[in-house]
Design a protein around this motif. Structure first.
Motif, PDB file in Angstrom:
ATOM      1  N   LEU A  17       0.854  -1.185   0.000  1.00  0.00           N
ATOM      2  CA  LEU A  17       0.000   0.000   0.000  1.00  0.00           C
ATOM      3  C   LEU A  17       0.888   1.233   0.000  1.00  0.00           C
ATOM      4  N   VAL A  18       0.745   2.062  -1.031  1.00  0.00           N
ATOM      5  CA  VAL A  18       1.470   3.321  -1.117  1.00  0.00           C
ATOM      6  C   VAL A  18       0.522   4.424  -0.678  1.00  0.00           C
ATOM      7  N   ALA A  19       0.844   5.070   0.449  1.00  0.00           N
ATOM      8  CA  ALA A  19      -0.083   6.035   1.051  1.00  0.00           C
ATOM      9  C   ALA A  19       0.536   7.414   1.099  1.00  0.00           C
ATOM     10  N   ASP A  20      -0.277   8.414   0.805  1.00  0.00           N
ATOM     11  CA  ASP A  20       0.130   9.813   0.930  1.00  0.00           C
ATOM     12  C   ASP A  20      -0.210  10.282   2.335  1.00  0.00           C
ATOM     13  N   SER A  21       0.079  11.523   2.641  1.00  0.00           N
ATOM     14  CA  SER A  21      -0.233  12.059   3.961  1.00  0.00           C
ATOM     15  C   SER A  21      -1.740  12.072   4.175  1.00  0.00           C
ATOM     16  N   ILE A  22      -2.176  11.787   5.394  1.00  0.00           N
ATOM     17  CA  ILE A  22      -3.600  11.687   5.713  1.00  0.00           C
ATOM     18  C   ILE A  22      -4.186  13.075   5.927  1.00  0.00           C
ATOM     19  N   ALA A  23      -5.287  13.356   5.237  1.00  0.00           N
ATOM     20  CA  ALA A  23      -5.937  14.656   5.380  1.00  0.00           C
ATOM     21  C   ALA A  23      -6.568  14.792   6.752  1.00  0.00           C
ATOM     22  N   MET A  24      -6.496  15.997   7.290  1.00  0.00           N
ATOM     23  CA  MET A  24      -7.079  16.256   8.601  1.00  0.00           C
ATOM     24  C   MET A  24      -8.600  16.231   8.520  1.00  0.00           C
ATOM     25  N   GLN A  25      -9.230  15.568   9.479  1.00  0.00           N
ATOM     26  CA  GLN A  25     -10.682  15.502   9.538  1.00  0.00           C
ATOM     27  C   GLN A  25     -11.156  16.026  10.880  1.00  0.00           C
ATOM     28  N   HIS A  26     -12.159  16.878  10.844  1.00  0.00           N
ATOM     29  CA  HIS A  26     -12.691  17.454  12.061  1.00  0.00           C
ATOM     30  C   HIS A  26     -13.752  16.525  12.644  1.00  0.00           C
ATOM     31  N   PRO A  27     -13.635  16.187  13.923  1.00  0.00           N
ATOM     32  CA  PRO A  27     -14.624  15.290  14.527  1.00  0.00           C
ATOM     33  C   PRO A  27     -15.999  15.936  14.596  1.00  0.00           C
ATOM     34  N   ARG A  28     -17.034  15.145  14.469  1.00  0.00           N
ATOM     35  CA  ARG A  28     -18.393  15.654  14.578  1.00  0.00           C
ATOM     36  C   ARG A  28     -19.248  14.656  15.348  1.00  0.00           C
ATOM     37  N   LYS A  29     -20.282  15.153  15.965  1.00  0.00           N
ATOM     38  CA  LYS A  29     -21.150  14.313  16.772  1.00  0.00           C
ATOM     39  C   LYS A  29     -21.985  13.418  15.869  1.00  0.00           C
ATOM     40  N   ARG A  30     -21.953  12.109  16.145  1.00  0.00           N
ATOM     41  CA  ARG A  30     -22.672  11.141  15.328  1.00  0.00           C
ATOM     42  C   ARG A  30     -24.060  10.891  15.879  1.00  0.00           C
ATOM     43  N   ARG A  31     -25.022  10.702  14.969  1.00  0.00           N
ATOM     44  CA  ARG A  31     -26.357  10.312  15.376  1.00  0.00           C
ATOM     45  C   ARG A  31     -26.351   8.851  15.791  1.00  0.00           C
ATOM     46  N   PHE A  32     -27.355   8.466  16.577  1.00  0.00           N
ATOM     47  CA  PHE A  32     -27.446   7.080  17.018  1.00  0.00           C
ATOM     48  C   PHE A  32     -28.058   6.230  15.911  1.00  0.00           C
ATOM     49  N   TYR A  33     -27.395   5.140  15.580  1.00  0.00           N
ATOM     50  CA  TYR A  33     -27.914   4.158  14.638  1.00  0.00           C
ATOM     51  C   TYR A  33     -27.853   2.785  15.286  1.00  0.00           C
ATOM     52  N   PHE A  34     -28.936   2.033  15.161  1.00  0.00           N
ATOM     53  CA  PHE A  34     -28.936   0.679  15.708  1.00  0.00           C
ATOM     54  C   PHE A  34     -28.184  -0.230  14.756  1.00  0.00           C
ATOM     55  N   GLU A  35     -27.153  -0.888  15.263  1.00  0.00           N
ATOM     56  CA  GLU A  35     -26.321  -1.756  14.440  1.00  0.00           C
ATOM     57  C   GLU A  35     -26.865  -3.187  14.465  1.00  0.00           C
ATOM     58  N   ALA A  36     -27.028  -3.771  13.270  1.00  0.00           N
ATOM     59  CA  ALA A  36     -27.549  -5.132  13.181  1.00  0.00           C
ATOM     60  C   ALA A  36     -26.619  -6.136  13.857  1.00  0.00           C
ATOM     61  N   MET A  37     -25.306  -5.831  13.909  1.00  0.00           N
ATOM     62  CA  MET A  37     -24.365  -6.774  14.516  1.00  0.00           C
ATOM     63  C   MET A  37     -24.596  -6.927  16.011  1.00  0.00           C
ATOM     64  N   TRP A  38     -25.260  -5.953  16.632  1.00  0.00           N
ATOM     65  CA  TRP A  38     -25.526  -6.047  18.074  1.00  0.00           C
ATOM     66  C   TRP A  38     -26.437  -7.221  18.396  1.00  0.00           C
TER      67      TRP A  38
END
Length: 229
Positions: A17-38
């Motif tokens: 895997l040839v990877a470039d520098s990782i772009a900065m991402q600003h954290p944001r509040k996630r909505r609640f989603y029910f996960e089927a894996m639960w």
């Protein structure tokens, strides 16, 4: 620029895997989603039952909204403790496998990675809304056979109307379907509608709604289609 040597638990081959520098991402509040894996864990059912308290004390819609929030908070805390961040766990296990690939005698590490991959597959299967992809079909011939079987099952040759009569013509099947859903989504015998709407959080203000419903202009249409300013 970095080059990574990737080790996969399900293959004898390794990729680069040839990877470039990782772009900065600003954290944001996630909505609640029910996960089927639960649902694969029995604890999930017990947490939901405990949060709802067997349905006691649900006299108003505000009680229901509060109970939903408490249930979501309890499940989120449990998910963080039990599952954590599934992609991060997978990457952590892969890093460990990369160091121990030649010493993993009993194959237990690979088994852990495959189990986490199954959880990730269920999670993204739910998000993608690809209902015809069966769980456990990671690049196998079963993927294609399930899709073909689903295609055959989706053909409606005849349908029964509300009076118990069978309709087998294209027009008859269409009329029965339209009649059923028209009746299903027709509002009747409204009660406590104001209480229901008051319990829903307002996301669009009156000013925002006026902007959404107003007539668009020729200049706006040109700006959207041709990128004008």
């Amino acid at each position: 620029m970095r080059v990574h040597h990737l080790v996969d638990s399900t293959s004898d081959y390794c990729a680069f895997l040839v990877a470039d520098s990782i772009a900065m991402q600003h954290p944001r509040k996630r909505r609640f989603y029910f996960e089927a894996m639960w649902t694969r864990r029995e604890e999930c059912r017990e947490i939901i039952k405990a949060a709802w308290g067997e349905g006691m004390g649900l006299e108003t819609l505000n009680d229901i909204v509060a109970r939903l929030k408490n249930c979501a908070d309890d499940i989120s805390r449990w998910n963080k403790a039990v599952f954590g961040q599934v992609p991060k766990k997978i990457q952590s296990k892969k890093n460990a496998l990369n160091n121990l690939v030649l010493r993993d005698r009993d194959g237990s590490l690979g088994s852990e990675i495959n189990d986490l991959m199954d959880s990730k597959e269920i999670m993204w299967h739910q998000r993608s809304k690809v209902q015809w992809m069966g769980l456990g079909d990671r690049n196998t011939k079963n993927f294609h056979s399930k899709a073909f079987q689903r295609k055959k099952k989706n053909i409606i040759s005849r349908i029964m109307d509300g009076n118990g009569n069978w309709c087998d013509s294209n027009e008859g099947v269409a009329n029965v379907a339209v009649s059923y859903f028209t009746k299903l989504y027709t509002t009747s015998h409204l009660s406590r509608i104001i209480e229901v709407t008051n319990a829903i959080l307002t996301r669009v203000s009156g000013e925002m709604n006026q902007d959404l419903i107003k007539e668009f202009t020729k200049e706006e249409d040109q700006r959207v289609h041709y990128g004008g300013s």
